[in-house]
Design a protein around this motif. Sequence first.
Motif, short mmCIF file in Angstrom:
data_model
loop_
_atom_site.label_atom_id
_atom_site.label_comp_id
_atom_site.label_asym_id
_atom_site.label_seq_id
_atom_site.Cartn_x
_atom_site.Cartn_y
_atom_site.Cartn_z
N GLU A 173 -8.98 2.73 -3.26
CA GLU A 173 -8.44 4.08 -3.10
C GLU A 173 -8.29 4.77 -4.45
OE1 GLU A 173 -4.88 4.38 -0.85
OE2 GLU A 173 -5.64 3.23 0.86
N GLU B 30 1.63 6.66 -7.00
CA GLU B 30 0.50 7.50 -7.42
C GLU B 30 0.78 8.96 -7.10
OE1 GLU B 30 -4.26 8.02 -6.34
OE2 GLU B 30 -3.19 6.19 -5.76
N SER C 59 2.49 1.68 -3.49
CA SER C 59 1.50 2.05 -4.51
C SER C 59 1.05 3.49 -4.34
CB SER C 59 0.30 1.10 -4.44
OG SER C 59 0.70 -0.24 -4.69
N ARG C 60 0.84 3.90 -3.08
CA ARG C 60 0.44 5.29 -2.82
C ARG C 60 1.54 6.27 -3.22
NH1 ARG C 60 -1.68 3.61 3.15
NH2 ARG C 60 -3.85 3.09 2.63
N LEU D 210 0.82 -1.21 0.00
CA LEU D 210 0.00 0.00 0.00
C LEU D 210 0.86 1.26 0.00
CD1 LEU D 210 -3.06 -0.63 2.35
CD2 LEU D 210 -3.09 -0.13 -0.09
N ASP E 143 -7.53 -3.21 -1.62
CA ASP E 143 -7.73 -1.93 -0.92
C ASP E 143 -7.15 -0.77 -1.71
OD1 ASP E 143 -8.97 -3.41 1.01
OD2 ASP E 143 -7.36 -3.26 2.49
N TYR E 144 -6.04 -1.00 -2.41
CA TYR E 144 -5.47 0.07 -3.23
C TYR E 144 -6.39 0.41 -4.39
CZ TYR E 144 -2.66 2.89 -6.24
OH TYR E 144 -2.23 3.93 -7.04
#
Length: 216
Positions: A142, A92, A88-89, A85, A138-139
Motif C-alpha cells: 500500500e 500514514e 499503520s494506515r 494495518l 500488505d502495508y
Amino acid sequence: MKIALLGATGFVGSRLLREALTRGHQVTAIVRDPAKLTETSDLLTVVTGDVNHPEQLAQQLAGHDVVLNAFSAGWTNPNLYDDFLAGSRAIEQATVAAGVPRLFAIGGAGSLFINGQQLVDGPEFPANIKPGALAARDYLNELKHNTQLDWTFFSPAIEMHPGIDTGRTGHYRLGTESPVFNAEGRSILSGEDLAVAVLDELEKPQFSRQRFTAAY
C-alpha cells in the motif's frame, strides 16, 4: 532533527529512542501509557496518544521533520493482522494531514525475497508470527502507492529479536529486496544495531520511497 516516534516502549522502539537521543535529536515519543517509558532526556518529550485517533495524532505530529513508525499491534493479539494495518494506515494518514514530509516505517522480514518467493509465503514460515508478517507485507504494498510522502520502509534481518547478545556494534551491511546473510548463512542483527541502521538512514537518506534491510 525533530523526530516523532510511535511505539517508543516496544523492543524496537525503545532502541530507536535511545539511539536518536544519543545522537542529539529531539524526539517526541507518542505512547499510550507514558508510565511504561523509562528513558529520560532533555531532548525527549512524552505525549499520550493513540493511533486509533488520527485527527488528534495529526496535531501531535505537526512540526516534526519525520515520523518514525515502530508501532506494534502485539504479537499475541488475535486481531493482529487487522490492527496492524489499521494502525499503520492511521499513522500514514495523520502524517499527511500534519504536513510532515517524511515517514519511516518499521516492518518485518517476511516480505523479503529468496529465489523469487517472499519468506512469508514459504512452508516453513512460523505460524505464530505469520499474521503480523502478512500485515507488514500488505502495508508495504500500500505504501508504495503514496506519492505525497518521502517514505522509507525497513525490513529487519530474519533473526532480530530479544536474546541476540551482540549489542550495539555500529556495524551492518545493507540490502534491498532480499535478506543479507553472513558467512554462516544467517541473517541476523541486534535491536541496537537495527537502531543504528535506521538512524543512519534518517540522517543520510539513501532509500527514498524504497524498502531496505540490514544485517551483519
